[in-house]
Design a protein around this motif. Sequence first.
Motif, PDB file in Angstrom:
ATOM      1  N   ASP A  54       0.859  -1.189   0.000  1.00 55.01           N
ATOM      2  CA  ASP A  54       0.000   0.000   0.000  1.00 55.01           C
ATOM      3  C   ASP A  54       0.891   1.233   0.000  1.00 55.01           C
ATOM      4  OD1 ASP A  54      -2.328   1.470  -0.063  1.00 55.01           O
ATOM      5  OD2 ASP A  54      -2.732   1.317   2.091  1.00 55.01           O
ATOM      6  N   GLY A  55       0.288   2.363  -0.286  1.00 50.56           N
ATOM      7  CA  GLY A  55       0.971   3.637  -0.195  1.00 50.56           C
ATOM      8  C   GLY A  55       0.104   4.613   0.566  1.00 50.56           C
ATOM      9  N   VAL A  56       0.704   5.362   1.475  1.00 52.14           N
ATOM     10  CA  VAL A  56      -0.044   6.318   2.295  1.00 52.14           C
ATOM     11  C   VAL A  56       0.680   7.661   2.290  1.00 52.14           C
ATOM     12  CG1 VAL A  56      -0.872   4.459   3.789  1.00 52.14           C
ATOM     13  CG2 VAL A  56       1.134   5.783   4.469  1.00 52.14           C
ATOM     14  N   SER A  57      -0.005   8.689   2.748  1.00 49.82           N
ATOM     15  CA  SER A  57       0.602  10.011   2.844  1.00 49.82           C
ATOM     16  C   SER A  57       1.112  10.257   4.254  1.00 49.82           C
ATOM     17  CB  SER A  57      -0.407  11.095   2.470  1.00 49.82           C
ATOM     18  OG  SER A  57       0.137  12.379   2.691  1.00 49.82           O
ATOM     19  N   ALA A  58       2.401  10.585   4.332  1.00 46.45           N
ATOM     20  CA  ALA A  58       2.998  10.973   5.613  1.00 46.45           C
ATOM     21  C   ALA A  58       3.208  12.489   5.674  1.00 46.45           C
ATOM     22  CB  ALA A  58       4.338  10.258   5.804  1.00 46.45           C
ATOM     23  N   GLY A  59       2.789  13.187   4.625  1.00 46.24           N
ATOM     24  CA  GLY A  59       2.974  14.632   4.584  1.00 46.24           C
ATOM     25  C   GLY A  59       4.329  15.049   4.067  1.00 46.24           C
ATOM     26  N   LEU A  60       5.027  14.117   3.372  1.00 45.91           N
ATOM     27  CA  LEU A  60       6.332  14.460   2.806  1.00 45.91           C
ATOM     28  C   LEU A  60       6.172  15.187   1.480  1.00 45.91           C
ATOM     29  CD1 LEU A  60       8.242  11.099   3.480  1.00 45.91           C
ATOM     30  CD2 LEU A  60       7.837  13.023   5.025  1.00 45.91           C
ATOM     31  N   LYS A  61       5.139  14.818   0.718  1.00 50.96           N
ATOM     32  CA  LYS A  61       4.820  15.518  -0.519  1.00 50.96           C
ATOM     33  C   LYS A  61       3.819  16.629  -0.200  1.00 50.96           C
ATOM     34  CE  LYS A  61       5.556  11.571  -3.639  1.00 50.96           C
ATOM     35  NZ  LYS A  61       4.911  10.607  -4.572  1.00 50.96           N
ATOM     36  N   PRO A  62       4.031  17.802  -0.753  1.00 51.82           N
ATOM     37  CA  PRO A  62       3.170  18.928  -0.386  1.00 51.82           C
ATOM     38  C   PRO A  62       1.727  18.804  -0.859  1.00 51.82           C
ATOM     39  CG  PRO A  62       4.665  19.530  -2.191  1.00 51.82           C
ATOM     40  CD  PRO A  62       5.112  18.194  -1.688  1.00 51.82           C
TER      41      PRO A  62
ATOM     42  N   ILE B  42       7.128   9.909   9.327  1.00 51.01           N
ATOM     43  CA  ILE B  42       7.138   8.540   8.791  1.00 51.01           C
ATOM     44  C   ILE B  42       6.545   7.563   9.797  1.00 51.01           C
ATOM     45  CG2 ILE B  42       8.611   6.652   8.009  1.00 51.01           C
ATOM     46  CD1 ILE B  42      10.467   8.771   6.786  1.00 51.01           C
ATOM     47  N   VAL B  43       6.951   7.676  11.053  1.00 50.99           N
ATOM     48  CA  VAL B  43       6.432   6.772  12.089  1.00 50.99           C
ATOM     49  C   VAL B  43       4.928   6.962  12.262  1.00 50.99           C
ATOM     50  CG1 VAL B  43       6.478   6.261  14.551  1.00 50.99           C
ATOM     51  CG2 VAL B  43       8.627   6.529  13.309  1.00 50.99           C
ATOM     52  N   GLU B  44       4.462   8.203  12.250  1.00 48.68           N
ATOM     53  CA  GLU B  44       3.026   8.452  12.401  1.00 48.68           C
ATOM     54  C   GLU B  44       2.229   7.873  11.239  1.00 48.68           C
ATOM     55  OE1 GLU B  44       2.672  12.657  12.945  1.00 48.68           O
ATOM     56  OE2 GLU B  44       3.134  12.573  15.088  1.00 48.68           O
ATOM     57  N   SER B  45       2.866   7.754  10.072  1.00 50.63           N
ATOM     58  CA  SER B  45       2.156   7.183   8.917  1.00 50.63           C
ATOM     59  C   SER B  45       1.842   5.706   9.109  1.00 50.63           C
ATOM     60  CB  SER B  45       2.977   7.377   7.640  1.00 50.63           C
ATOM     61  OG  SER B  45       4.084   6.493   7.585  1.00 50.63           O
ATOM     62  N   PHE B  46       2.533   5.044  10.048  1.00 53.36           N
ATOM     63  CA  PHE B  46       2.277   3.624  10.299  1.00 53.36           C
ATOM     64  C   PHE B  46       0.843   3.397  10.777  1.00 53.36           C
ATOM     65  CE2 PHE B  46       7.055   2.946  11.439  1.00 53.36           C
ATOM     66  CZ  PHE B  46       7.370   3.131  10.113  1.00 53.36           C
ATOM     67  N   LEU B  47       0.231   4.440  11.362  1.00 59.54           N
ATOM     68  CA  LEU B  47      -1.152   4.319  11.813  1.00 59.54           C
ATOM     69  C   LEU B  47      -2.096   4.062  10.635  1.00 59.54           C
ATOM     70  CD1 LEU B  47      -1.214   7.288  14.379  1.00 59.54           C
ATOM     71  CD2 LEU B  47      -1.113   4.833  14.908  1.00 59.54           C
ATOM     72  N   LYS B  48      -1.663   4.417   9.440  1.00 62.11           N
ATOM     73  CA  LYS B  48      -2.486   4.226   8.250  1.00 62.11           C
ATOM     74  C   LYS B  48      -2.202   2.900   7.547  1.00 62.11           C
ATOM     75  CE  LYS B  48      -2.348   9.227   7.386  1.00 62.11           C
ATOM     76  NZ  LYS B  48      -2.006  10.292   6.402  1.00 62.11           N
ATOM     77  N   PHE B  49      -1.213   2.161   8.023  1.00 59.74           N
ATOM     78  CA  PHE B  49      -0.836   0.902   7.376  1.00 59.74           C
ATOM     79  C   PHE B  49      -1.850  -0.197   7.682  1.00 59.74           C
ATOM     80  CE2 PHE B  49       4.063   1.271   6.758  1.00 59.74           C
ATOM     81  CZ  PHE B  49       3.875   2.433   6.039  1.00 59.74           C
ATOM     82  N   ASP B  50      -2.216  -0.926   6.657  1.00 62.80           N
ATOM     83  CA  ASP B  50      -3.023  -2.140   6.787  1.00 62.80           C
ATOM     84  C   ASP B  50      -2.292  -3.227   6.014  1.00 62.80           C
ATOM     85  OD1 ASP B  50      -4.808  -4.226   6.617  1.00 62.80           O
ATOM     86  OD2 ASP B  50      -6.515  -3.021   5.961  1.00 62.80           O
ATOM     87  N   LEU B  51      -1.675  -4.155   6.715  1.00 64.50           N
ATOM     88  CA  LEU B  51      -0.826  -5.158   6.078  1.00 64.50           C
ATOM     89  C   LEU B  51      -1.602  -6.233   5.325  1.00 64.50           C
ATOM     90  CD1 LEU B  51       2.109  -5.687   8.607  1.00 64.50           C
ATOM     91  CD2 LEU B  51       1.730  -3.885   6.916  1.00 64.50           C
ATOM     92  N   THR B  52      -2.931  -6.078   5.257  1.00 67.54           N
ATOM     93  CA  THR B  52      -3.737  -7.007   4.458  1.00 67.54           C
ATOM     94  C   THR B  52      -4.140  -6.385   3.114  1.00 67.54           C
ATOM     95  OG1 THR B  52      -5.880  -6.289   5.368  1.00 67.54           O
ATOM     96  CG2 THR B  52      -4.675  -8.011   6.570  1.00 67.54           C
ATOM     97  N   LYS B  53      -3.678  -5.171   2.828  1.00 68.01           N
ATOM     98  CA  LYS B  53      -4.064  -4.492   1.592  1.00 68.01           C
ATOM     99  C   LYS B  53      -3.158  -4.888   0.432  1.00 68.01           C
ATOM    100  CE  LYS B  53      -5.900  -0.517   1.345  1.00 68.01           C
ATOM    101  NZ  LYS B  53      -6.202   0.944   1.321  1.00 68.01           N
ATOM    102  N   LYS B  54      -3.714  -4.803  -0.763  1.00 71.59           N
ATOM    103  CA  LYS B  54      -2.957  -5.074  -1.991  1.00 71.59           C
ATOM    104  C   LYS B  54      -3.216  -3.929  -2.978  1.00 71.59           C
ATOM    105  CE  LYS B  54      -2.788 -10.175  -2.037  1.00 71.59           C
ATOM    106  NZ  LYS B  54      -1.494 -10.486  -2.634  1.00 71.59           N
ATOM    107  N   ASP B  55      -2.834  -2.731  -2.596  1.00 69.49           N
ATOM    108  CA  ASP B  55      -3.046  -1.566  -3.450  1.00 69.49           C
ATOM    109  C   ASP B  55      -1.737  -1.216  -4.155  1.00 69.49           C
ATOM    110  OD1 ASP B  55      -3.740   0.845  -4.661  1.00 69.49           O
ATOM    111  OD2 ASP B  55      -5.159   1.336  -3.049  1.00 69.49           O
TER     112      ASP B  55
END
Length: 396
Positions: free
Chosen positions: A20-28, A127-140
């Motif tokens: 999966d890919g999530v936003s950690a706020g690194l890209k504006p 980056i660490v806070e973005s882990f809250l958005k991780f779902d290790l069962t996703k296939k995106d």
Amino acid sequence: MFSFFPIQGGIAVAKGFYCDGVSAGLKPNGEPDVAFIYSDSLCEVEAIFTQNKFCAAPILHYQEYDKNFKTNFVLINSKNANALTGDEGVANVKEILDEAKGKFPMIYNPIMSSTGVIGVQLPKTKIVESFLKFDLTKKDDAKAANAIMTTDRFSKTIAFEVVLEDKTSFKIGAMCKGAGMINPSLATMLCFIATDAEIPKSDMKDLLQNAAENTFNAISVDGDTSTNDTILLLSNGKSGAYNKEAFGFVLEKIMHKLATDIVRDGEGATKLVAFEVRGAKTSKEAQKVAKALSQSLLVKTALFGCDPNWGRIASTIGASGIECSPKTLEIYFDEVCVYQKGMIYFDGENEKKAAEVLKRESFRIICEIGKGTESYVAYGCDLGHEYVKINADYRS
């Protein structure tokens, strides 16, 4: 015998792989900028890294693991290369991965990979806070591929299913990023390949290096070698199927497609060019001149202007140091011969035909050296105003 066919699913197509890919706020713009690849069983792993002497911190961290370690998790961030960041940069990788293991106890020997601006410490908290958005069962796979992009104009993914003669099968999926700082020197970008084929660890390195030779080792956008270049191959063996010849063949197909996608996506590029060198005395000389042509700024700018300036091509060949002679040299723009063994075929009509070739999105420049039997194909692109614009304000 074996057969193979393209399928959807990208990096997570094989059994037991997730992403999966999530936003950690690194890209504006709030787009995905942190991705993960996870396998629900341990993977054999092999990698090829940059030849740049200043390897980025994630590579240095990877090299601290035992030679035959196994893993099941890769974390990738964009916008920050974590390169030339000293001991602190490596410590930051360890701290971030420890946080990941703390949140997801099933993670084992995690790997990190980074891409972006050199010389800036990682934004650990984001980056660490973005882990809250991780779902290790996703296939995106689409979000994962988008998350690792920097100046890329499009994401780069591919997947195949391979069916062996005994009707067993395995799958291979991959994603990569790259558009600038691309030079024919090992990996020259980030590429991740995941498979459920049951590959012996002893085969993985040779398969990866052999496939890289005519793919990622053969491309150039601007002649610069990044500090972070990585090709990573993960195999969890869950299909129980494997054939070395079949795997090697399809692996090279995958890597060739991704490599040429990188050149096609070269920063500001408008065309993909194959520089095919034939008749060189040695394979080393064929590679040397093909890569010289793919990197020549004068050749690149002529391509941008659709100018079939074959003199620049001949000059680059002569300057490369290989054994050559104008009396044996031949130069073609696809099917249009402009120079042949001392004879110039560049009248008004032929020049117009050659210029039309250069207007195509992709074409070949064929150079027959006439000194032997060895050949090599390198891939490059044109170089224009947009490349300067992109890299003049890359950090903004």
